[in-house]
Scaffold this active site. Sequence first.
Site, PDB file in Angstrom:
ATOM      1  N   HIS A  94       0.827  -1.227   0.000  1.00 47.85           N
ATOM      2  CA  HIS A  94       0.000   0.000   0.000  1.00 47.85           C
ATOM      3  C   HIS A  94       0.856   1.270   0.000  1.00 47.85           C
ATOM      4  O   HIS A  94       0.337   2.360  -0.222  1.00 47.85           O
ATOM      5  CB  HIS A  94      -0.926   0.054   1.220  1.00 47.85           C
ATOM      6  CG  HIS A  94      -1.961  -1.026   1.235  1.00 47.85           C
ATOM      7  ND1 HIS A  94      -2.823  -1.245   0.179  1.00 47.85           N
ATOM      8  CD2 HIS A  94      -2.277  -1.970   2.178  1.00 47.85           C
ATOM      9  CE1 HIS A  94      -3.614  -2.268   0.474  1.00 47.85           C
ATOM     10  NE2 HIS A  94      -3.301  -2.727   1.664  1.00 47.85           N
ATOM     11  N   ASP A 130      -2.513 -10.880  -2.168  1.00 48.91           N
ATOM     12  CA  ASP A 130      -3.048 -10.337  -0.910  1.00 48.91           C
ATOM     13  C   ASP A 130      -4.515  -9.955  -1.154  1.00 48.91           C
ATOM     14  O   ASP A 130      -4.885  -9.586  -2.269  1.00 48.91           O
ATOM     15  CB  ASP A 130      -2.239  -9.091  -0.529  1.00 48.91           C
ATOM     16  CG  ASP A 130      -2.605  -8.544   0.832  1.00 48.91           C
ATOM     17  OD1 ASP A 130      -1.890  -8.840   1.803  1.00 48.91           O
ATOM     18  OD2 ASP A 130      -3.613  -7.803   0.928  1.00 48.91           O
ATOM     19  N   HIS A 132      -6.105  -7.449  -0.337  1.00 52.70           N
ATOM     20  CA  HIS A 132      -6.264  -6.033  -0.676  1.00 52.70           C
ATOM     21  C   HIS A 132      -5.504  -5.700  -1.956  1.00 52.70           C
ATOM     22  O   HIS A 132      -4.472  -6.308  -2.240  1.00 52.70           O
ATOM     23  CB  HIS A 132      -5.714  -5.155   0.459  1.00 52.70           C
ATOM     24  CG  HIS A 132      -6.340  -5.437   1.796  1.00 52.70           C
ATOM     25  ND1 HIS A 132      -5.755  -6.263   2.737  1.00 52.70           N
ATOM     26  CD2 HIS A 132      -7.497  -4.999   2.323  1.00 52.70           C
ATOM     27  CE1 HIS A 132      -6.543  -6.317   3.808  1.00 52.70           C
ATOM     28  NE2 HIS A 132      -7.610  -5.569   3.580  1.00 52.70           N
ATOM     29  N   ASP A 217      -4.178 -12.854   3.759  1.00 56.53           N
ATOM     30  CA  ASP A 217      -5.439 -12.367   4.344  1.00 56.53           C
ATOM     31  C   ASP A 217      -6.671 -12.690   3.491  1.00 56.53           C
ATOM     32  O   ASP A 217      -7.778 -12.254   3.825  1.00 56.53           O
ATOM     33  CB  ASP A 217      -5.348 -10.862   4.667  1.00 56.53           C
ATOM     34  CG  ASP A 217      -4.669 -10.050   3.590  1.00 56.53           C
ATOM     35  OD1 ASP A 217      -4.420 -10.603   2.496  1.00 56.53           O
ATOM     36  OD2 ASP A 217      -4.382  -8.859   3.837  1.00 56.53           O
TER      37      ASP A 217
HETATM   38 ZN    ZN Z   1      -3.882  -7.218   2.799  1.00 55.23          ZN
END
Ligand code: ZN
Length: 314
Positions: A94, A130, A132, A217
Site C-alpha cells: 500500500h 493479498d 487487498h 489475508d
Molecule cells: Zn492485505
Amino acid sequence: MEVVADRWRGSGGEVVAPRPATTEQLLRVHDLSHIRRIDETAGIATSLDPDTFTSPETVEAARLAAGAVVDAVERVWDGRHARAFALVRPPGHHAERDRAMGFCFFNNVAVGAAHARALGASRVAIVDYDVHHGNGTQHIFEDDPAVLYVSLHQSPFYPGTGDADEIGAGPGRGYTVNLPLAVGAVDEDYHLVFAEMVVPVLRRFAPDLLLVSAGFDAHERDPLGGMRLTTAAFGAMTAELRLVAEECCGGRLVAVTEGGYDLRALGESLESAMETLAGERAGSARWPSGSVAPSRGRASVTEARRALGSVWTV
Ligand SMILES: [Zn+2]
C-alpha cells in the site's frame, strides 16, 4: 516463524538475516521527502495515516524489510539460490511513492523490482494475491512496460483501487492486470483466475524474474478479509507460480510477505507456500478439489478481458 525457518533449513534452504535497504535503493521508488519523513519517526511513536502507526523501532524494521527483498533478489538474480522468500514486517504494497498507508511504510516488493531492473532484468512480473489491492505497487509502475503488475483482490474493498479498468498508463498501458473478485470467493474462483488469466499472461510477458506479493489475508479465517481460501490454496497458487517461473525465467522467483491477520492461518498458509518453494522439484499445483461453481472467478476473468481488450489475447 522459527518453526518455518527450521523446516526451510531442513529442506536445504538457507536462512539469512536481512540488511537495511539503503536510501539509494529506496529512492528508486520513493520520493526523498517520504524517506526523510519515515526516518524522522526513529525513536518515536506517531501516526502517519488513520491506520498506519509507528513505534520507536518502525523505521529500522521498515528498512530491514525492504532490504530483505533487495538481498533476496540479488541472491536469486546471481544464481546463488533458485528461489527466495522474504519474511518481512511491516508489509509494503500500500505504500505509495510519497506516503505511508495501510500498515505499509516502504513498498518492499517495488524496491525489489526496481533493484532487479538495476541489476539488469529487462522484465519483472509482480503477482499480488493479498486480499487487498496493492495500490502503491500499481501506481509506482503503472507507466512502466518493464514491470508487469497482476493483482487478485477482494472488490469493493480497502483501499478502493484495483478496478479491472485500471490497466496502466502511457507506455505501461496493458502492463497492469487487475482481477477484482467479489467478497466470498473460494478456492475454485482463484483456480479459475490463475488458469485463465494469471498463468497465460505471465507466459506471454515472459519475465526475467517473478516477484510475489504473498499476502495471506484472503484465508477463510482472516478477520480483515472476506474471502474463503483454504490453507491448501496458498500452496496451489505458489505451485502455479513456481511452475510458470521455471517455464519463463529459469525458475527465478522471490516471494515477499504482505498481510495476514489470523496468526494460525498465516502460519499454516505460509508453511504451505514455503514447502512448495523448498522442494528440489516443482510439484503440480494441487488445488483442493471442490464442486463449487466459480462464478466470482468467471466474472473477474470476463471483466479483465473486456478491460484489456486485445492486449494479452488470453
Ligand atoms: Zn492485505
